[in-house]
Design an enzyme around this catalytic site. Structure first.
Site, mmCIF file in Angstrom:
data_model
loop_
_atom_site.group_PDB
_atom_site.id
_atom_site.type_symbol
_atom_site.label_atom_id
_atom_site.label_comp_id
_atom_site.label_asym_id
_atom_site.label_seq_id
_atom_site.Cartn_x
_atom_site.Cartn_y
_atom_site.Cartn_z
ATOM 1 N N ARG A 1 28.974 44.216 30.004
ATOM 2 C CA ARG A 1 29.569 44.444 31.320
ATOM 3 C C ARG A 1 28.466 44.918 32.244
ATOM 4 O O ARG A 1 27.537 45.610 31.810
ATOM 5 C CB ARG A 1 30.654 45.524 31.236
ATOM 6 N N GLU B 1 30.494 42.132 40.424
ATOM 7 C CA GLU B 1 30.642 40.673 40.444
ATOM 8 C C GLU B 1 31.841 40.279 41.299
ATOM 9 O O GLU B 1 32.811 41.023 41.325
ATOM 10 C CB GLU B 1 30.919 40.050 39.061
ATOM 11 N N HIS C 1 28.978 35.098 34.834
ATOM 12 C CA HIS C 1 29.915 35.654 33.828
ATOM 13 C C HIS C 1 30.573 34.541 33.008
ATOM 14 O O HIS C 1 31.786 34.400 32.990
ATOM 15 C CB HIS C 1 30.988 36.522 34.502
#
Lengths: 331, 331
Positions: free
Chosen positions: B248, B277, B295
């Site tokens: 993360r 993000e 991602h």
């Protein structure tokens, strides 16, 4: 240029050096001169031909650096009647007249052993990159598209994919070993079936392609392998198939590959080598399912150091009557 | 939206569904409805809170889809007195109040098992990419620079590099297995030393970093791991060090990382996740020693299919009193 050889040259074994004129040699040359009397036509004002025929009649060892640019053909070798060994700094040997060497009993040592791990790492990197769209994703983020478009197309999982390796030499077998750890299944093609290899063998590349999702090219370029991946093989590989080339550009019919990539008749490609490098077909520059690389697969600072060690090791072994460290087996 | 449940809903076990409103559910919803009576607050005109407290008192199983966007906190869980199971569609669980679940004896099943291979593949891909400059090389070729500049900077060899893995869970251990095949040496940090693991353990990330060339982050984000890679760890990793993050964004102090990358105080980074993000710090977009990814580490069509199988498998196992397929162990 060092035109005044050190005084001890008279007692050192002679090594003829062939290299492209643009090549800066300094660190390697210094290391070589500690052990050998280097004869370098580029250090002489004589034309290369007369330098060879006049000064190199007794030379037993030839070192070719960055050799794809310096052909070692019968014309050159005929001028070197005492030659017993050719050491090249590359993995590929397409510039050396191997049948001639075999006839004259000249041993050839190459540098695969120094390069194969980096080559295998790079083949795997390009393979994952094409499958998982890594550099495409990097372009997407750098262009600022992520916050705007949000959705980025999914790639494909590696696990379970069938990888066909064309040329299970030192790079090919190390590529296979790595891909097994990703859950890929491996099959291969080479001139002959290899003993003690756990992967299925296909005697021709077309059949290998028909049973593969991905082809990885890491064989030598010879007259027998030029355009070994052409229309038939690409058709057999199919629409979703991927081609990775870390061998030589001319292993692939590049025009046909470009045509199929543009039309979506093949899934993608990772290309470290090209038919007319550094020229890359313009059509490829706009495609997102290709990864393009400036012929860097085998090049790291570590491999360049290792190749120097290997060159010196081969030459020292030869002059000490010990086994060569990387003798190429004639077939 | 399907507001008319099929007639057999009365006899099917109830599953409460929490999902972001933007999510199109169709294929999975159809598959779920074959086995379960889905209760979806977004299908109801009632406010979510009263839907939960009025209609879900007897619900034993909760399914959270795309869960980082749907917090499963005490406030929600207090409305569900019969809850025994939470199934999430992600690998990470930072949105689930795990201590609360442990206290109430609610089992949690996650989707690591469906994602871990793709996550490991991607971590390795970004690692090789940063080390060998694969996407940088692709940019170089696409920009037309190869015929002009000729020389492209060398990257670094993988073999022999020391990789420190932060979080040796399912993604971390599969990353380690792959990297061993490239000749990397592995060490790791996790909350506790793991039995039967062949790699050296470091109880803190700073010591791991001091003994690593590359750090790969694949641990869960918790209050204990937020900014686990900050100034101290980056200093310990050193100027040539590389950070790969497939966990993360908030595992890394992103401002500090950007500052060090810009100043050349760290070697490079491969980042699939970011603190805010899809916002990526502007400074990163111009750097050649970083690989940026939207991602996508765990996402392939194959993994998305596998996660659906796993969700349905967990729910069916629960209602058949069989062992869950991916029970998260409370610590």
């Amino acid at each position: 240029m060092d035109t005044n050889p050190p005084q001890n040259d008279a007692v050192l074994p002679k090594v003829l050096l062939l290299r492209p004129s643009a090549l800066t040699l300094l660190p390697l040359a210094a290391r070589l001169r500690a052990h050998f009397h280097l004869l370098d036509p580029l250090d002489s004002s004589e034309p290369a031909q007369s330098f060879l025929s006049l000064r190199c009649r007794s030379v037993r060892a030839l070192l070719c650096l960055f050799t794809p640019f310096v052909p070692v053909n019968a014309g050159t070798l005929d001028l070197l009647p005492s030659l017993e060994l050719i050491v090249v700094s590359s993995a590929g040997l397409e510039h050396v007249d191997l049948p001639y060497c075999r006839r004259r009993g000249i041993a050839v040592a190459n540098a695969s052993a120094a390069f194969c791990e980096d080559g295998a790492d790079y083949a795997v990197a390009m393979l994952i990159d094409v499958m998982r769209r890594v550099s495409h994703g990097d372009r997407f983020v750098r262009a600022g598209s992520w916050p705007v478009q949000r959705e980025f197309p999914l790639g494909f999982k590696l696990g379970g994919k069938r990888v066909g390796i064309v040329g299970l030499g030192s790079i090919g077998s190390k590529t296979a070993k790595r891909l097994v750890s990703f859950g890929c299944s491996i099959a291969y093609n080479s001139r002959k079936e290899k003993p003690h290899v756990p992967y299925p063998y296909y005697a021709n590349v077309r059949d290998l392609a028909a049973n593969s999702d991905i082809l990885v090219l890491c064989c030598a370029l010879t007259e027998g392998t030029r355009h070994i991946v052409g229309k038939d093989v690409m058709s057999a590989l199919g629409k979703g198939g991927v081609i990775i080339n870390v061998g030589r550009g001319a292993l692939v019919d590049e025009k046909e590959l470009v045509r199929r990539l543009v039309r979506g008749e093949i899934g993608g490609a990772g290309l470290d080598v090209f038919e007319k490098e550094p020229k890359v077909p313009d059509e490829l520059l706009a495609l997102d399912n290709v990864v393009l690389s400036p012929h860097r697969a085998v090049m790291t600072p570590e491999s360049l150091e290792a190749v120097q060690e290997l060159i010196i090791g081969n030459l020292r072994a030869f002059f000490s009557n010990e086994p060569l460290r990387s003798l190429v087996q004639h077939e």
